[in-house]
Design a protein around this motif. Structure first.
Motif, PDB file in Angstrom:
ATOM      1  N   GLN A   1      20.376   1.816  52.887  1.00  0.00           N
ATOM      2  CA  GLN A   1      20.372   0.919  51.963  1.00  0.00           C
ATOM      3  C   GLN A   1      21.412  -0.216  52.476  1.00  0.00           C
ATOM      4  O   GLN A   1      21.137  -1.351  52.492  1.00  0.00           O
ATOM      5  CB  GLN A   1      20.621   0.933  50.536  1.00  0.00           C
ATOM      6  CG  GLN A   1      21.020   0.087  49.643  1.00  0.00           C
ATOM      7  CD  GLN A   1      21.260   0.424  48.282  1.00  0.00           C
ATOM      8  OE1 GLN A   1      21.834   1.733  48.155  1.00  0.00           O
ATOM      9  NE2 GLN A   1      20.986  -0.604  47.390  1.00  0.00           N
ATOM     10  N   GLU A   2      22.529   0.453  52.813  1.00  0.00           N
ATOM     11  CA  GLU A   2      23.496  -0.507  53.328  1.00  0.00           C
ATOM     12  C   GLU A   2      23.417  -1.298  54.400  1.00  0.00           C
ATOM     13  O   GLU A   2      23.565  -2.388  54.822  1.00  0.00           O
ATOM     14  CB  GLU A   2      24.893   0.399  53.644  1.00  0.00           C
ATOM     15  CG  GLU A   2      26.172  -0.732  53.992  1.00  0.00           C
ATOM     16  CD  GLU A   2      27.432   0.260  53.894  1.00  0.00           C
ATOM     17  OE1 GLU A   2      28.299  -0.675  54.061  1.00  0.00           O
ATOM     18  OE2 GLU A   2      27.458   1.437  54.014  1.00  0.00           O
ATOM     19  N   GLU A   3      22.486  -0.581  55.524  1.00  0.00           N
ATOM     20  CA  GLU A   3      21.916  -1.346  56.695  1.00  0.00           C
ATOM     21  C   GLU A   3      21.009  -2.450  56.371  1.00  0.00           C
ATOM     22  O   GLU A   3      21.284  -3.527  56.966  1.00  0.00           O
ATOM     23  CB  GLU A   3      21.340  -0.172  57.661  1.00  0.00           C
ATOM     24  CG  GLU A   3      22.271   0.400  58.245  1.00  0.00           C
ATOM     25  CD  GLU A   3      21.478   1.726  59.231  1.00  0.00           C
ATOM     26  OE1 GLU A   3      20.423   1.202  59.441  1.00  0.00           O
ATOM     27  OE2 GLU A   3      21.812   2.641  59.441  1.00  0.00           O
ATOM     28  N   LYS A   4      20.212  -2.397  55.246  1.00  0.00           N
ATOM     29  CA  LYS A   4      19.416  -3.434  55.007  1.00  0.00           C
ATOM     30  C   LYS A   4      20.155  -4.427  54.212  1.00  0.00           C
ATOM     31  O   LYS A   4      19.783  -5.639  54.685  1.00  0.00           O
ATOM     32  CB  LYS A   4      18.468  -2.820  54.156  1.00  0.00           C
ATOM     33  CG  LYS A   4      17.384  -3.836  53.334  1.00  0.00           C
ATOM     34  CD  LYS A   4      16.443  -3.131  52.543  1.00  0.00           C
ATOM     35  CE  LYS A   4      15.466  -4.080  51.908  1.00  0.00           C
ATOM     36  NZ  LYS A   4      14.767  -3.319  50.581  1.00  0.00           N
ATOM     37  N   LEU A   5      21.019  -4.192  53.385  1.00  0.00           N
ATOM     38  CA  LEU A   5      21.778  -5.350  52.895  1.00  0.00           C
ATOM     39  C   LEU A   5      22.646  -5.890  53.941  1.00  0.00           C
ATOM     40  O   LEU A   5      23.056  -7.180  53.759  1.00  0.00           O
ATOM     41  CB  LEU A   5      22.844  -4.575  51.791  1.00  0.00           C
ATOM     42  CG  LEU A   5      21.930  -4.097  50.611  1.00  0.00           C
ATOM     43  CD1 LEU A   5      22.953  -3.627  49.636  1.00  0.00           C
ATOM     44  CD2 LEU A   5      20.876  -5.096  49.902  1.00  0.00           C
ATOM     45  N   ASN A   6      23.068  -5.463  54.838  1.00  0.00           N
ATOM     46  CA  ASN A   6      23.974  -5.863  55.875  1.00  0.00           C
ATOM     47  C   ASN A   6      23.003  -6.958  56.787  1.00  0.00           C
ATOM     48  O   ASN A   6      23.602  -7.926  56.995  1.00  0.00           O
ATOM     49  CB  ASN A   6      24.545  -4.827  56.955  1.00  0.00           C
ATOM     50  CG  ASN A   6      25.742  -4.184  56.327  1.00  0.00           C
ATOM     51  OD1 ASN A   6      26.408  -4.627  55.635  1.00  0.00           O
ATOM     52  ND2 ASN A   6      26.121  -2.878  56.726  1.00  0.00           N
ATOM     53  N   SER A   7      22.011  -6.512  57.248  1.00  0.00           N
ATOM     54  CA  SER A   7      20.880  -7.522  57.827  1.00  0.00           C
ATOM     55  C   SER A   7      20.685  -8.643  56.930  1.00  0.00           C
ATOM     56  O   SER A   7      20.803  -9.845  57.312  1.00  0.00           O
ATOM     57  CB  SER A   7      19.516  -6.739  57.955  1.00  0.00           C
ATOM     58  OG  SER A   7      18.896  -6.527  57.142  1.00  0.00           O
ATOM     59  N   ILE A   8      20.548  -8.757  55.362  1.00  0.00           N
ATOM     60  CA  ILE A   8      20.339  -9.682  54.682  1.00  0.00           C
ATOM     61  C   ILE A   8      21.653 -10.553  54.599  1.00  0.00           C
ATOM     62  O   ILE A   8      21.663 -11.905  54.704  1.00  0.00           O
ATOM     63  CB  ILE A   8      20.064  -9.293  53.357  1.00  0.00           C
ATOM     64  CG1 ILE A   8      18.750  -8.490  53.244  1.00  0.00           C
ATOM     65  CG2 ILE A   8      20.131 -10.516  52.504  1.00  0.00           C
ATOM     66  CD1 ILE A   8      18.370  -7.982  51.891  1.00  0.00           C
ATOM     67  N   ASN A   9      22.860  -9.776  54.786  1.00  0.00           N
ATOM     68  CA  ASN A   9      24.096 -10.672  54.977  1.00  0.00           C
ATOM     69  C   ASN A   9      24.135 -11.409  56.121  1.00  0.00           C
ATOM     70  O   ASN A   9      24.643 -12.728  55.956  1.00  0.00           O
ATOM     71  CB  ASN A   9      25.353  -9.809  54.841  1.00  0.00           C
ATOM     72  CG  ASN A   9      25.698  -9.365  53.499  1.00  0.00           C
ATOM     73  OD1 ASN A   9      25.046  -9.882  52.441  1.00  0.00           O
ATOM     74  ND2 ASN A   9      26.541  -8.393  53.304  1.00  0.00           N
ATOM     75  N   GLU A  10      23.768 -10.915  57.409  1.00  0.00           N
ATOM     76  CA  GLU A  10      23.866 -11.566  58.430  1.00  0.00           C
ATOM     77  C   GLU A  10      22.928 -12.929  58.571  1.00  0.00           C
ATOM     78  O   GLU A  10      23.123 -13.959  58.900  1.00  0.00           O
ATOM     79  CB  GLU A  10      23.282 -10.491  59.698  1.00  0.00           C
ATOM     80  CG  GLU A  10      24.182  -9.484  60.169  1.00  0.00           C
ATOM     81  CD  GLU A  10      25.412 -10.026  60.621  1.00  0.00           C
ATOM     82  OE1 GLU A  10      25.356 -10.963  61.238  1.00  0.00           O
ATOM     83  OE2 GLU A  10      26.526  -9.282  60.281  1.00  0.00           O
ATOM     84  N   ALA A  11      21.692 -12.527  57.708  1.00  0.00           N
ATOM     85  CA  ALA A  11      21.130 -13.851  57.610  1.00  0.00           C
ATOM     86  C   ALA A  11      21.460 -15.164  56.940  1.00  0.00           C
ATOM     87  O   ALA A  11      21.677 -16.387  56.908  1.00  0.00           O
ATOM     88  CB  ALA A  11      19.759 -13.468  56.871  1.00  0.00           C
ATOM     89  N   PHE A  12      22.277 -14.617  55.807  1.00  0.00           N
ATOM     90  CA  PHE A  12      23.140 -15.432  54.810  1.00  0.00           C
ATOM     91  C   PHE A  12      24.063 -16.268  55.820  1.00  0.00           C
ATOM     92  O   PHE A  12      24.502 -17.352  55.616  1.00  0.00           O
ATOM     93  CB  PHE A  12      23.732 -15.029  53.702  1.00  0.00           C
ATOM     94  CG  PHE A  12      22.731 -14.917  52.372  1.00  0.00           C
ATOM     95  CD1 PHE A  12      22.887 -15.948  51.729  1.00  0.00           C
ATOM     96  CD2 PHE A  12      21.737 -14.116  52.445  1.00  0.00           C
ATOM     97  CE1 PHE A  12      22.008 -16.081  50.484  1.00  0.00           C
ATOM     98  CE2 PHE A  12      20.843 -14.469  51.353  1.00  0.00           C
ATOM     99  CZ  PHE A  12      20.936 -15.212  50.441  1.00  0.00           C
ATOM    100  N   LEU A  13      24.699 -15.219  56.662  1.00  0.00           N
ATOM    101  CA  LEU A  13      26.061 -15.906  57.544  1.00  0.00           C
ATOM    102  C   LEU A  13      25.405 -17.201  58.400  1.00  0.00           C
ATOM    103  O   LEU A  13      26.150 -17.901  58.795  1.00  0.00           O
ATOM    104  CB  LEU A  13      26.678 -14.782  58.187  1.00  0.00           C
ATOM    105  CG  LEU A  13      27.685 -13.895  57.635  1.00  0.00           C
ATOM    106  CD1 LEU A  13      28.087 -12.685  58.269  1.00  0.00           C
ATOM    107  CD2 LEU A  13      28.898 -14.698  57.273  1.00  0.00           C
ATOM    108  N   SER A  14      24.163 -16.860  59.050  1.00  0.00           N
ATOM    109  CA  SER A  14      23.879 -17.881  60.050  1.00  0.00           C
ATOM    110  C   SER A  14      22.771 -18.908  59.306  1.00  0.00           C
ATOM    111  O   SER A  14      22.477 -19.906  59.745  1.00  0.00           O
ATOM    112  CB  SER A  14      22.795 -17.302  60.980  1.00  0.00           C
ATOM    113  OG  SER A  14      21.804 -16.292  60.218  1.00  0.00           O
TER     114      SER A  14
END
Length: 151
Positions: free
Chosen positions: A18-31
């Motif tokens: 779950q954390e990996e999935k949320l981290n990938s969403i965070n990366e999308a928001f950062l870019s």
């Protein structure tokens, strides 16, 4: 996931995925250029991720009505069933009259927290930290008093 893994180890694997999935969403928001002006975005996203994972009770990557209820009770802001439905519909869209509102996904949660519109849930979460700062810092027992100290 391996069917032989149970208990705490299985829970740890689920939370890690779950954390990996949320981290990938965070990366999308950062870019995302829409949030380029947001101050200290990376640390905010990390804080939001941790808060979100804490209340994702079904480990499905979404906060359902019981997760929202638990979140608000922990913050000392208990709400009725109808108020919870209204808050969820504010975040995910839809109507408070829906018999079963759609759970709050992480994208919905981030859009609420980083967006310009003030949802009730956003206001509660924003002021949660401010309330903690105002609590008294004395954690020990009260000072000993004598009769001469009384007014």
């Amino acid at each position: 996931m391996d069917k032989n893994i149970q208990g705490g180890k299985a829970y740890g694997i689920i939370k890690s995925q779950q954390e990996e999935k949320l981290n990938s969403i965070n990366e999308a928001f950062l870019s995302d250029p829409q949030y380029a002006e947001e101050e200290d975005l990376a640390s905010k996203l990390d804080m939001f991720k941790n808060k979100y994972m804490e209340f994702d009770l079904n480990d499905q990557g979404e906060i359902d009505m019981m997760g929202l209820k638990r979140m608000l009770e922990k913050l000392g802001v208990a709400k009725t069933h109808l108020e919870l439905k209204k808050m969820m519909s504010e975040v995910v869209g839809g109507s408070a009259q829906d018999t079963k509102p759609r759970p709050i996904g992480y994208n919905d949660f981030l859009n609420m927290m980083l967006g310009k519109r003030n949802a009730i849930l956003k206001l509660i979460l924003m002021f949660e930290g401010k309330g903690k700062e105002q609590e008294p810092t004395n954690t020990g027992p009260p000072c000993r008093k004598t009769f001469s100290d009384l007014p």
